[in-house]
Write an enzyme that holds these catalytic residues in place. Sequence first.
Site, PDB file in Angstrom:
ATOM      1  N   ARG A 138       1.576  14.338  13.351  1.00  0.00           N
ATOM      2  CA  ARG A 138       2.037  14.066  11.976  1.00  0.00           C
ATOM      3  C   ARG A 138       2.066  15.341  11.114  1.00  0.00           C
ATOM      4  NH1 ARG A 138      -0.476   8.510  10.005  1.00  0.00           N
ATOM      5  NH2 ARG A 138       1.344   8.575   8.650  1.00  0.00           N
TER       6      ARG A 138
ATOM      7  N   LYS B 255       0.852  -1.201   0.000  1.00  0.00           N
ATOM      8  CA  LYS B 255       0.000   0.000   0.000  1.00  0.00           C
ATOM      9  C   LYS B 255       0.889   1.255   0.000  1.00  0.00           C
ATOM     10  CE  LYS B 255      -1.479   1.510   4.136  1.00  0.00           C
ATOM     11  NZ  LYS B 255      -1.183   2.911   4.493  1.00  0.00           N
ATOM     12  N   ASN B 256       1.951   1.251   0.810  1.00  0.00           N
ATOM     13  CA  ASN B 256       2.765   2.459   0.969  1.00  0.00           C
ATOM     14  C   ASN B 256       3.770   2.674  -0.160  1.00  0.00           C
ATOM     15  OD1 ASN B 256       1.298   2.983   3.209  1.00  0.00           O
ATOM     16  ND2 ASN B 256       2.878   2.403   4.672  1.00  0.00           N
TER      17      ASN B 256
ATOM     18  N   ARG C 150      -8.189  -0.522   5.338  1.00  0.00           N
ATOM     19  CA  ARG C 150      -7.371   0.520   4.684  1.00  0.00           C
ATOM     20  C   ARG C 150      -6.105  -0.076   4.104  1.00  0.00           C
ATOM     21  NH1 ARG C 150      -6.678   6.047   7.808  1.00  0.00           N
ATOM     22  NH2 ARG C 150      -5.576   6.309   5.854  1.00  0.00           N
TER      23      ARG C 150
ATOM     24  N   CYS D 226      -3.792  12.303  13.302  1.00  0.00           N
ATOM     25  CA  CYS D 226      -4.623  11.094  13.237  1.00  0.00           C
ATOM     26  C   CYS D 226      -4.462  10.401  14.591  1.00  0.00           C
ATOM     27  CB  CYS D 226      -4.186  10.202  12.076  1.00  0.00           C
ATOM     28  SG  CYS D 226      -2.642   9.369  12.392  1.00  0.00           S
TER      29      CYS D 226
ATOM     30  N   ASP E 243       5.417   0.299  11.963  1.00  0.00           N
ATOM     31  CA  ASP E 243       4.162  -0.289  11.473  1.00  0.00           C
ATOM     32  C   ASP E 243       4.005  -1.742  11.873  1.00  0.00           C
ATOM     33  OD1 ASP E 243       3.939   1.532   8.306  1.00  0.00           O
ATOM     34  OD2 ASP E 243       3.625   2.108  10.392  1.00  0.00           O
TER      35      ASP E 243
HETATM   36  C1  EPZ Z   1       4.739   6.804   6.391  1.00  0.00           C
HETATM   37  O1  EPZ Z   1       4.003   7.829   6.999  1.00  0.00           O
HETATM   38  C2  EPZ Z   1       3.791   5.617   6.283  1.00  0.00           C
HETATM   39  N1  EPZ Z   1       2.647   5.982   5.435  1.00  0.00           N
HETATM   40  C3  EPZ Z   1       3.318   5.228   7.677  1.00  0.00           C
HETATM   41  O2  EPZ Z   1       2.514   4.073   7.534  1.00  0.00           O
HETATM   42  C4  EPZ Z   1       4.534   4.869   8.523  1.00  0.00           C
HETATM   43  O3  EPZ Z   1       4.114   4.582   9.834  1.00  0.00           O
HETATM   44  C5  EPZ Z   1       5.518   6.049   8.545  1.00  0.00           C
HETATM   45  O4  EPZ Z   1       5.866   6.422   7.201  1.00  0.00           O
HETATM   46  C6  EPZ Z   1       6.802   5.726   9.282  1.00  0.00           C
HETATM   47  O5  EPZ Z   1       7.412   4.621   8.696  1.00  0.00           O
HETATM   48  C7  EPZ Z   1       2.810   6.001   4.089  1.00  0.00           C
HETATM   49  O6  EPZ Z   1       3.881   5.751   3.567  1.00  0.00           O
HETATM   50  C8  EPZ Z   1       1.597   6.366   3.285  1.00  0.00           C
HETATM   51  P1  EPZ Z   1       6.930  10.032   8.407  1.00  0.00           P
HETATM   52  P2  EPZ Z   1       4.614   9.327   7.036  1.00  0.00           P
HETATM   53  O7  EPZ Z   1       6.797  11.327   7.684  1.00  0.00           O
HETATM   54  O8  EPZ Z   1       5.409   9.578   5.825  1.00  0.00           O
HETATM   55  C9  EPZ Z   1       7.623  13.330  11.754  1.00  0.00           C
HETATM   56  C10 EPZ Z   1       0.673   2.680   7.878  1.00  0.00           C
HETATM   57  O9  EPZ Z   1       0.349   2.090   8.910  1.00  0.00           O
HETATM   58  N2  EPZ Z   1       7.461  14.311  10.663  1.00  0.00           N
HETATM   59  O10 EPZ Z   1       8.026   9.107   8.005  1.00  0.00           O
HETATM   60  O11 EPZ Z   1       3.483  10.255   7.350  1.00  0.00           O
HETATM   61  C11 EPZ Z   1       6.341  12.551  12.038  1.00  0.00           C
HETATM   62  O12 EPZ Z   1       5.541  13.266  12.955  1.00  0.00           O
HETATM   63  C12 EPZ Z   1       1.139   4.118   7.953  1.00  0.00           C
HETATM   64  O13 EPZ Z   1       0.699   2.178   6.730  1.00  0.00           O
HETATM   65  C13 EPZ Z   1       7.591  15.670  10.954  1.00  0.00           C
HETATM   66  O14 EPZ Z   1       7.813  16.050  12.093  1.00  0.00           O
HETATM   67  O15 EPZ Z   1       5.571   9.254   8.281  1.00  0.00           O
HETATM   68  C14 EPZ Z   1       6.856  11.261  12.619  1.00  0.00           C
HETATM   69  O16 EPZ Z   1       7.151  11.468  13.991  1.00  0.00           O
HETATM   70  C15 EPZ Z   1       0.946   4.713   9.333  1.00  0.00           C
HETATM   71  N3  EPZ Z   1       7.451  16.569   9.943  1.00  0.00           N
HETATM   72  C16 EPZ Z   1       8.187  11.042  11.872  1.00  0.00           C
HETATM   73  O17 EPZ Z   1       8.533  12.321  11.316  1.00  0.00           O
HETATM   74  C17 EPZ Z   1       7.195  16.168   8.650  1.00  0.00           C
HETATM   75  O18 EPZ Z   1       7.091  17.041   7.754  1.00  0.00           O
HETATM   76  C18 EPZ Z   1       8.119  10.035  10.734  1.00  0.00           C
HETATM   77  O19 EPZ Z   1       6.985  10.341   9.975  1.00  0.00           O
HETATM   78  C19 EPZ Z   1       7.060  14.784   8.378  1.00  0.00           C
HETATM   79  C20 EPZ Z   1       7.203  13.875   9.396  1.00  0.00           C
END
Ligand code: EPZ
Length: 424
Positions: A125, A22-23, A400, A120, A308
């Site tokens: 996030r 999915k990702n 999802r 969420c 995840d």
């Molecule tokens: C991706 O989300 C995945 N989703 C998530 O999977 C996964 O949990 C996550 O990466 C971490 O591996 C998709 O790929 C669609 P991040 P993403 O940006 O990109 C902080 C699932 O279950 N951050 O890597 O949104 C954030 O708050 C989902 O399939 C900022 O501070 O995650 C977090 O603490 C859930 N500012 C950390 O970085 C930003 O601009 C990592 O988040 C972006 C992120």
Amino acid sequence: MDKFHIVGPSRLAGRVKASGAKNAALPALAATLLTEAATELHNVPRVRDIRTLCKLLEHLGMGCEERADGALVLQRFQPIEASADDAPYDLVKTMRASVLVLGPLLARYGHARVSLPGGCAIGVRPIDQHLKGLEALGAEVRLSHGYVETTASRLVGARFRFDMPTVTGTENVLMAAVLAQGTSVLENCAREPEVADLADLLNAMGARISGAGGETIEVEGVRELGGARHRVIPDRIEGGTYLIGAALTGGDVTLEDAHAADLAPLLDKLAEVGAQIDVGPAGIRVCAVGDLRAADLTTAPHPGFPTDLQAQFMALLTQTHGVATIRETIFENRFQHAPELMRMGADVHVDGGSARIQGPTPLAGANVMATDLRASACLVLAGVVAQGETVVERIYHLDRGYEGMELKLQKLGAQVARRAASEA
Ligand code: EPZ
């Protein structure tokens, strides 16, 4: 709202095939906005998040057709309306990954207006890194009334370093950089396999990207991209969920069509608790014989242990012998499955970003509530190993990201049935 009725305990045994990731499919779908030509995506999982993003792409004038062979073919069929809210709130609120259209729309049309994704269940996030990256490429970014509006006459290649590895942040900025003028060097990038898969698709479309999957990605901007045929990589999180189920139930499961290298952090942890791991041409086999022992776990960006799979692994740690500590370092609220596990009899104590699990404790079936995608998977696995009947409510969270989970579990020997909310 559907629910799962599960009668346990069952031992999971047999072969199961991982669906497409999915990702990886979500950024791949967003990338089709970068060209007028048709793009064929194979191995896209039929899950709710994919349907949601296809709806958004159709709102943006893209045709999204499912071909008889299962491929999704995407092509622009009407011009984009300048005035339209590119990604309206009512679509983005259901799936924050809609923010992935920001980079491609800005790169291709010089403008994008996308609803800010709220937080969420698992955390705030923010997307500040996405926006800082786009600004580094020359975009103007304005926030107003819950929307982010970005404009750029032409993006210009630049060197940009993320403050922390962000998966969709890396993907959004990468998709903007491919059409920028000149070369970009992106540092402290996310190293998840899904980022490398997106780069493979973009290169097949004519982009010039090197280093994806590593910390530093180099992009030589091109004038335009064409169509491509691409097969999405297998879903390491979905597949890893079934391998954890094998260890949890004293079972013996072989996962087909999965990349063992992408699952290395999980396989190492399963070996540490004492499961037997065999990787071969037939797939990845996890077999649990005898007692498993507790092991501590800290989540981290890839190649660390994936956040995840943290919830699913907690279900396993309720059955291993000894005390284990889980440290969740990625999201601030990702232990919502713990209180539900406790209602089933687990001995879990949550303290901020850490959880302490004492095992083994027998689990008893109960009515439990899913709160987010991976917490749902944890509760389903717990229901499979628990004594008696478990009803997992709000299965839409699971739908999802898990394609036909009840069918795959039934094939492995679990007693799982999907029921409509109205059914007893
Ligand atoms: C991706 O989300 C995945 N989703 C998530 O999977 C996964 O949990 C996550 O990466 C971490 O591996 C998709 O790929 C669609 P991040 P993403 O940006 O990109 C902080 C699932 O279950 N951050 O890597 O949104 C954030 O708050 C989902 O399939 C900022 O501070 O995650 C977090 O603490 C859930 N500012 C950390 O970085 C930003 O601009 C990592 O988040 C972006 C992120």
